[in-house]
Design a protein around this motif. Structure first.
Motif, PDB file in Angstrom:
ATOM      1  N   TRP A 167      15.949 -18.130 -69.182  1.00  0.00           N
ATOM      2  CA  TRP A 167      15.247 -18.441 -67.940  1.00  0.00           C
ATOM      3  C   TRP A 167      15.206 -19.940 -67.660  1.00  0.00           C
ATOM      4  N   ASN A 168      15.303 -20.757 -68.673  1.00  0.00           N
ATOM      5  CA  ASN A 168      15.331 -22.201 -68.467  1.00  0.00           C
ATOM      6  C   ASN A 168      16.575 -22.623 -67.684  1.00  0.00           C
ATOM      7  N   ASN A 169      17.621 -21.820 -67.743  1.00  0.00           N
ATOM      8  CA  ASN A 169      18.857 -22.117 -67.017  1.00  0.00           C
ATOM      9  C   ASN A 169      18.915 -21.494 -65.629  1.00  0.00           C
ATOM     10  N   ILE A 170      17.906 -20.738 -65.258  1.00  0.00           N
ATOM     11  CA  ILE A 170      17.868 -20.109 -63.941  1.00  0.00           C
ATOM     12  C   ILE A 170      16.992 -20.960 -63.034  1.00  0.00           C
ATOM     13  N   THR A 171      17.553 -21.386 -61.916  1.00  0.00           N
ATOM     14  CA  THR A 171      16.821 -22.308 -61.038  1.00  0.00           C
ATOM     15  C   THR A 171      15.977 -21.600 -59.992  1.00  0.00           C
ATOM     16  N   TRP A 172      16.115 -20.303 -59.865  1.00  0.00           N
ATOM     17  CA  TRP A 172      15.376 -19.535 -58.867  1.00  0.00           C
ATOM     18  C   TRP A 172      13.863 -19.740 -59.023  1.00  0.00           C
ATOM     19  N   GLY A 173      13.212 -20.106 -57.933  1.00  0.00           N
ATOM     20  CA  GLY A 173      11.761 -20.277 -57.941  1.00  0.00           C
ATOM     21  C   GLY A 173      11.283 -21.610 -58.474  1.00  0.00           C
ATOM     22  N   ARG A 174      12.168 -22.511 -58.804  1.00  0.00           N
ATOM     23  CA  ARG A 174      11.785 -23.840 -59.280  1.00  0.00           C
ATOM     24  C   ARG A 174      11.881 -24.845 -58.149  1.00  0.00           C
TER      25      ARG A 174
END
Length: 70
Positions: free
Chosen positions: A59-66
């Motif tokens: 999840w640290n590599n997923i930018t969705w919602g950041r």
């Protein structure tokens, strides 16, 4: 923004303490013995801690919602 590995480990460890307590209590209710409940709790804790750490790193590599700080 990324999260440091030590932060992911701290989150995984602290969560595991709470979750393992619940697993131990449920296992004790089902088995009625401390030894069996402890074995179940420890096995679940180790496996789930590793799984949670991997999950956090994914999840640290997923930018969705950041959002980046302005």
């Amino acid at each position: 923004m990324t999260e440091a590995h030590y932060r992911s480990l701290a989150k995984a460890g602290s969560y595991r303490v709470f979750a393992t307590s619940l697993v131990f209590a449920i296992a004790f209710l089902y088995t009625g013995t401390f030894d069996a409940a402890a074995k179940i709790g420890i096995t679940a804790a180790v496996g789930k801690t590793l799984l949670y750490y991997v999950w956090e790193r994914i999840w640290n590599n997923i930018t969705w919602g950041r959002h980046s700080p302005n």
